[in-house]
Structure formats: C-alpha cells, structure tokens
Design an enzyme around this catalytic site. Sequence first.
Site, PDB file in Angstrom:
ATOM      1  N   ARG A 146       0.851  -1.181   0.000  1.00  0.00           N
ATOM      2  CA  ARG A 146       0.000   0.000   0.000  1.00  0.00           C
ATOM      3  C   ARG A 146       0.895   1.241   0.000  1.00  0.00           C
ATOM      4  O   ARG A 146       2.049   1.187   0.443  1.00  0.00           O
ATOM      5  CB  ARG A 146      -0.892   0.020   1.238  1.00  0.00           C
ATOM      6  CG  ARG A 146      -1.869  -1.143   1.346  1.00  0.00           C
ATOM      7  CD  ARG A 146      -2.696  -1.006   2.623  1.00  0.00           C
ATOM      8  NE  ARG A 146      -3.706  -2.070   2.746  1.00  0.00           N
ATOM      9  CZ  ARG A 146      -3.511  -3.200   3.423  1.00  0.00           C
ATOM     10  NH1 ARG A 146      -2.352  -3.421   4.021  1.00  0.00           N
ATOM     11  NH2 ARG A 146      -4.480  -4.103   3.483  1.00  0.00           N
ATOM     12  N   LYS A 170      -2.442  -2.210   7.940  1.00  0.00           N
ATOM     13  CA  LYS A 170      -3.609  -1.655   8.616  1.00  0.00           C
ATOM     14  C   LYS A 170      -3.800  -2.320   9.970  1.00  0.00           C
ATOM     15  O   LYS A 170      -3.582  -3.518  10.128  1.00  0.00           O
ATOM     16  CB  LYS A 170      -4.863  -1.854   7.762  1.00  0.00           C
ATOM     17  CG  LYS A 170      -4.907  -0.963   6.522  1.00  0.00           C
ATOM     18  CD  LYS A 170      -6.232  -1.113   5.798  1.00  0.00           C
ATOM     19  CE  LYS A 170      -6.336  -0.154   4.623  1.00  0.00           C
ATOM     20  NZ  LYS A 170      -7.616  -0.267   3.905  1.00  0.00           N
ATOM     21  N   HIS A 235      -2.366   2.640  -5.925  1.00  0.00           N
ATOM     22  CA  HIS A 235      -3.426   1.638  -5.821  1.00  0.00           C
ATOM     23  C   HIS A 235      -3.471   0.763  -7.072  1.00  0.00           C
ATOM     24  O   HIS A 235      -3.635  -0.460  -6.990  1.00  0.00           O
ATOM     25  CB  HIS A 235      -4.785   2.318  -5.635  1.00  0.00           C
ATOM     26  CG  HIS A 235      -4.895   3.133  -4.387  1.00  0.00           C
ATOM     27  ND1 HIS A 235      -4.963   2.587  -3.130  1.00  0.00           N
ATOM     28  CD2 HIS A 235      -4.940   4.478  -4.206  1.00  0.00           C
ATOM     29  CE1 HIS A 235      -5.055   3.546  -2.230  1.00  0.00           C
ATOM     30  NE2 HIS A 235      -5.045   4.702  -2.850  1.00  0.00           N
ATOM     31  N   ARG A 238      -0.664  -1.718  -7.113  1.00  0.00           N
ATOM     32  CA  ARG A 238      -0.954  -2.804  -6.161  1.00  0.00           C
ATOM     33  C   ARG A 238      -1.961  -3.773  -6.775  1.00  0.00           C
ATOM     34  O   ARG A 238      -1.816  -4.993  -6.655  1.00  0.00           O
ATOM     35  CB  ARG A 238      -1.493  -2.204  -4.863  1.00  0.00           C
ATOM     36  CG  ARG A 238      -1.930  -3.212  -3.800  1.00  0.00           C
ATOM     37  CD  ARG A 238      -2.247  -2.445  -2.521  1.00  0.00           C
ATOM     38  NE  ARG A 238      -3.146  -3.143  -1.623  1.00  0.00           N
ATOM     39  CZ  ARG A 238      -2.759  -4.015  -0.692  1.00  0.00           C
ATOM     40  NH1 ARG A 238      -1.467  -4.317  -0.586  1.00  0.00           N
ATOM     41  NH2 ARG A 238      -3.631  -4.586   0.106  1.00  0.00           N
ATOM     42  N   HIS A 261      -4.644  -8.655   3.558  1.00  0.00           N
ATOM     43  CA  HIS A 261      -6.093  -8.561   3.713  1.00  0.00           C
ATOM     44  C   HIS A 261      -6.534  -9.383   4.919  1.00  0.00           C
ATOM     45  O   HIS A 261      -6.192 -10.558   5.029  1.00  0.00           O
ATOM     46  CB  HIS A 261      -6.813  -9.089   2.471  1.00  0.00           C
ATOM     47  CG  HIS A 261      -6.707  -8.184   1.293  1.00  0.00           C
ATOM     48  ND1 HIS A 261      -6.932  -8.607  -0.007  1.00  0.00           N
ATOM     49  CD2 HIS A 261      -6.410  -6.861   1.200  1.00  0.00           C
ATOM     50  CE1 HIS A 261      -6.767  -7.593  -0.842  1.00  0.00           C
ATOM     51  NE2 HIS A 261      -6.456  -6.531  -0.137  1.00  0.00           N
ATOM     52  N   TYR A 270     -10.173 -10.031  -7.066  1.00  0.00           N
ATOM     53  CA  TYR A 270      -9.184 -10.173  -8.130  1.00  0.00           C
ATOM     54  C   TYR A 270      -9.408 -11.411  -8.989  1.00  0.00           C
ATOM     55  O   TYR A 270      -8.769 -11.563 -10.032  1.00  0.00           O
ATOM     56  CB  TYR A 270      -7.775 -10.213  -7.532  1.00  0.00           C
ATOM     57  CG  TYR A 270      -7.375  -8.909  -6.899  1.00  0.00           C
ATOM     58  CD1 TYR A 270      -7.016  -7.813  -7.686  1.00  0.00           C
ATOM     59  CD2 TYR A 270      -7.385  -8.748  -5.523  1.00  0.00           C
ATOM     60  CE1 TYR A 270      -6.672  -6.608  -7.114  1.00  0.00           C
ATOM     61  CE2 TYR A 270      -7.036  -7.547  -4.938  1.00  0.00           C
ATOM     62  CZ  TYR A 270      -6.683  -6.481  -5.732  1.00  0.00           C
ATOM     63  OH  TYR A 270      -6.347  -5.287  -5.162  1.00  0.00           O
TER      64      TYR A 270
END
Length: 295
Positions: A146, A170, A235, A238, A261, A270
Amino acid sequence: MGAASAPIEDFLAMLAAERGAAANTLAAYRRDLEGAEKLVGELASAPRAKVSQLGSAWASLAPSTVARKSSALRQFFGFLIDEGLRDDDPSPALPRPATRRLLPKILSHDEIETLFARAELEAASGRPRTVRMLALLELLYGSGLRATELVSLPVSAVPRDAPFLTVTGKGGQARMVPISRRAGEALARWLPLREAVSPWLFPSRGKHLTRIRLFQLLKELATHAGLNPGKISPHVLRHAFATHLLEGGADLRVLQTLLGHADIATTQIYTHVDAARLVALVNERHPLAEKRRGD
C-alpha cells in the site's frame, strides 16, 4: 449547513492531490460527509454509537446511495486513523447494503513494461531522484505494498540477509513481504544515495516521503513514458501486482497474505481476471470437451 470541519477539508485535499479526484467527485464527497456531520456531529470525534444511527437516518435511501455514503465515511475514517486523528475505527457501525462491487483498475503487461522501461532509463543517470523512483516502483508492483506502507518504511525493515521486508499494515498488523531480485537490486542502488541520518527508507524534508508526493511522482513517470497518467496510481500498481500474480497461477490464500487482507473476501475481487483462463480450462479439460474432440 455550515462550513465543513477542518479534517474534512484535509481529506478532500488529499483526494484531490493523491487520487486526482475530479471536482464533481470532491463535491459528492463533501455533500456526503457534511450531511453525516449534520446528523451525528463532527465526524472526527463522533462515537461509534452516534455513527450507528446513520443507518436509520438513511433507511429511505436507495441501497446504492447508502453504499456510496458509507464508502465515503469509511475512507474518511481510514484517513483520520492514518493521520493520527482517531484511535478507533467506527466504520463497522455503518450500514452495508448489498451492491455490486466495482472491479479494480488494472494495467496490462505491456503498460507495466513501458512504465518500467522508462523508470530504468531515467535511473541509468544515477541521479538520486530517479534511482529512488525505480526502487519505489519495484516495491509497489513487485511486492504489492500500500502507498502508506511503502512511504513509511523504516530502513530497519530492509534485511541484510533475507529476501523479505517487514511491513506494518492496517491495524498495526505486521507481515513479511517478499522482495523480488529486481526490487532488491533497485534498493541496493538506492541505499547508498539516501540520507544516512534518516530512519526512513525514503526520507524527505526531515520526515518520510508523503503519499501525495508518491502519487505525483508516479503521474510524472507515466507522462514521461507516454502513458495516460490518469491510469497510474499506487493503488493501481498494487492491483496490477495482485492481478498478474493470479494470472500466473498464484493461490488466493497466498495472495491474501501478501496483500495483508484480513478477510479473503477482499482478495476474491481479483479472481475476475482469471475468468478467461478458467473458461479455457473448462473447454480443454472437461470430460465432455474430450469426448467432443474424439467424435
């Protein structure tokens, strides 16, 4: 309705600079965020209980409208957390109407090759700015980081004897991310050129490179490469990393780990890129297909 709060203004400025959001898009975000503040008070400090009341307030709206408003608030709360303006994330209290999820933008293999060819050509000059750009590009596309993860990497995240980066993603979750040979070579060229006293891998003006500046640098590189700068962002690179790995046969669970994730449902978006390969597989390997060829 009064003027928007300072955090909303800062968020809109980030959208304009980092994502190149158009005036109409910014106006829509402003309406959604200011409307939410009118209902629950200043969003930067609104408790989760207050945020949960928005679902009832939006009950008469179409699901697509509720989804748009919730998305705007989730992005805003994420921005507040990234900037240290909130310690908690109240976004789980927002409604989640069932809507069709948009597919991510992707780049073709040819576009990626064109972008890298230009970055390598410019880095051949040996100028620190161009060598840094090549290292940034290699880590975005080669490791799927990210933007925030990339620009805030400390030098200590780069190991001396293992092909992995230690990345804090995150929620403060740490993960190990492989470094490709190409990225390792780009980093080896960049490390001797960076400010030795800085703790950051990509220092800038006493701190580290910002997400907004990274976005701008990618746009400049795309323009130099003759590509549409509107298609290029951290983004998008990625997404290209994830898309092209799946095309190459990567396992979805492995990809989930690489991308950081928490929920594999996020990674599953994806799988659309593999549709053509799956259709070809069914046509070639299904027993009925074998029988048809025999006939």
